[in-house]
Design an enzyme around this catalytic site. Sequence first.
Site, mmCIF file in Angstrom:
data_model
loop_
_atom_site.group_PDB
_atom_site.id
_atom_site.type_symbol
_atom_site.label_atom_id
_atom_site.label_comp_id
_atom_site.label_asym_id
_atom_site.label_seq_id
_atom_site.Cartn_x
_atom_site.Cartn_y
_atom_site.Cartn_z
ATOM 1 N N ALA A 505 0.830 -1.207 0.000
ATOM 2 C CA ALA A 505 0.000 0.000 0.000
ATOM 3 C C ALA A 505 0.861 1.252 0.000
ATOM 4 C CB ALA A 505 -0.921 0.005 1.215
ATOM 5 N N LYS A 580 10.266 7.216 12.021
ATOM 6 C CA LYS A 580 10.720 7.627 13.366
ATOM 7 C C LYS A 580 9.622 8.279 14.197
ATOM 8 C CE LYS A 580 14.214 9.798 11.314
ATOM 9 N NZ LYS A 580 14.488 9.070 10.083
ATOM 10 N N GLY A 665 18.960 9.433 -2.776
ATOM 11 C CA GLY A 665 18.086 8.837 -1.769
ATOM 12 C C GLY A 665 18.584 9.001 -0.354
ATOM 13 N N LYS A 683 16.503 11.420 15.864
ATOM 14 C CA LYS A 683 17.396 10.278 16.090
ATOM 15 C C LYS A 683 18.065 10.369 17.459
ATOM 16 C CE LYS A 683 18.383 9.567 11.167
ATOM 17 N NZ LYS A 683 19.413 9.592 10.111
#
Length: 816
Positions: A505, A580, A665, A683
């Site tokens: 999806a 995240k 990317g 992070k």
Amino acid sequence: MKLLKFGGTSLANAEKFLSVSSIIEENTQTDQIAVVLSAPAKITNYLVKIIENTIKNNQILETVHLAENIFMQLINNFLNIQSNFPHKEIEKIIKKEFNELKNIIQGILLLKQCPDNIRAIIISRGEILSVFIMKSILQSKNYNVTIINPVKNLVAIGDNYLDSTVDISESKKNIQNMNINQSNIILMAGFIAGNKDKKLVVLGRNGSDYSAAVLAACLDANCCEIWTDVDGVFTSDPRKVPNARLLKSISYQEAMELSYFGAKVLHPRTIEPIAQFKIPCLIKNTNNVKSIGTLICEQNCSEKDFLKGVTHLDEIAMFNISGPHIKDVGSVISRIFTMMSRGNIKILLITQSSSENKINFCVYEHDIYKILYLFNKEFQLELKDGLLNPFKIKKNLSILSIVGSNIYKKHNIASKIFSVLGALKINVIAISQGSSKHSISLVIKKENILKAVQHVHNTLFFNKKTIHMFLIGIGGIGSTLLNQILKQKQFLDKKNIEIKICAIANSKKILLLDNTNDLSNWKNDFKKSTQKFNLELLNNLIKNNHFSNSVIVDCTSSQLLSEQYVNFIDNNFHVVTSNKKANTSEWNYYKKIRKSVAQTGKKFLYETNVGAGLPVIETLQNLFKSGDNLICFKGILSGSLSFIFGRLEEGILLSQATREAKELGFTEPNPCDDLSGIDVARKLLILARESGYNIELKDIKIEPLLPNNFKIYEDTDKFLLKLKELDVYFSNKIKQALNVGNVLRFVATIEQKRQFFIKLEEVNINNPLYKVKNGENALAFYTNYYQPIPLVLRGYGAGNNVTASGVFSDLLRTLS
């Protein structure tokens, strides 16, 4: 002597009658053959319906004609296939039988009921006509045929017209006295016997198979073959468990257990005579004569194949008998068995509590009211005096049974079963091991039986570990993950691991897949999908989840999706995520996820949240498990900024370096998230929380790379164009650092005094972060165990390949 028995589906039409005659002919080459025949398919059901309709005086002749027409059509078809078939003679016999049936019907109409002896005569007409037809076929092929009349020769015990048992010893004497010529083919109608007055009785459910076993014993047959419409006995019902395997052989005891607990191939009564007289029994398929079938014999099964099947019984009820003053539980059980025997009621399973004041037993639901009547009568005084509590009944249950030789000797079988059921969130209501030690049976809710059978079967009979994956997000990471799974298929097969992609999806639509989908063509299939994706659809998929190892893989950056993780976990899903947002949400939600994980035993894996494919989270968790503590942390947590600042050192402008990072990317969907420092802050927040700090995102101080007055565009192209305004500024900063032998790094820091900050720092050649660039991440952990030289993890921390590989690794960890 060999005995062959053919069921109704093997005799459904003229072509099948001739196929059966060919099988008989072929076997006459090596043995004398005795044949037991059932009624053609559907006939017995029609005959039962005739009785029911006659009692109701409803559509009587119509049902009679339906049954008669099956036979007339059958013999008419013989004219086109076999010219010398005695059509007229058989037609007369059929008409005579049905004329007699019509006369009997008149008596039922007058009585408005059908006595058992009359019912037996009616429902056995099909078997008798099958024998006449087969006799004519064989005689037309010049074979000599002897018909054994079961009413005269099979001696039934007792006066039960509808469910009789045969006295094999007396029957054997009768048949031996017939002195049958050894060159003759023997035919006998199944399902039928005769009582002491030589009146016709029938042998109950699966009576024709029982007839075959009895006749095999009476004739001292060296083999009994049951020909049906399936290849043999399978490890489970192939209609419900598609990968069920054909069993080459099983012992009599195993066959008894399988049939007792629901396997449909043979009835337990059929197995008793062949086991008693040690007659091997072969189950064969008339539609697939080349199949080897299943041999049922005395020989114990090999140790390698000690497991034989997973089967089940449905429509089960469980009675609970308890009382504070049960002094002699043995006496109560004895009275229960006596009472049930008198009522002709079958107890399927019985358990007793260790305190000896509670007994549970399982029966078929259709016996509930009969049992209640008998119980209230039998235990009237105990109930009145309070020695027994009112009986409790649980309905809508099933019995799941696992059958195999000496199953009790295999210490890990029960643990595997409970592990599977636990993963499926299926509660076991009762458990029992058969006295033969060849089976384990568990009582569960009927609504769970199909998935329980499928998953227990697959766990016990296949070493393959399966992951059912629901992938959300098919951008760079998600699509790369699918390609990696495809590429690793052969490797996974060698490791007995199967990843089944159930759904793919994105934010707009969803593609639901099954085993027939070719994953190599998933992009085209996804384009063709018209099913819209939304959270309601996803939640419905989750609630209807029947898999034992299901995984939601989130490769999006969606806040809304991350807010569903607790729901996913509570509904029996593992969650693997590169997103995240959940781990950087408010502390309460962060803890709520972990509480659900602890309660359900599911896994929440997010290794890629900090270092993409680097083993950061697991390494840190293992340190803390071993008693270590974090003193200080310094790290470059952005692969994109690592790449960008490396390119700046090479003289590339900021806007150009950022564009390159996005094309490779390395960046978030909007590079603004990288340059703002917010992605690094997330992070660092995750690392701080893993290290035991209860903090929020706002507690981390960020010295942003971008000036406060710098306008942020959501449109990526506009943002990159705007970024050119900072090209000269950053080029100058880089030159200043290089002039003194330093480099610029965007460093995330945790200090012991609850200091959490991110800023652009100059680092010298002695710093472990000095050489980190080109998209690498570096994390330096100063701990009690690792000081003054830190534990350093370094490697690519951005990019679709490494991030997808980290997600892939987490996906495989759900199996451990």
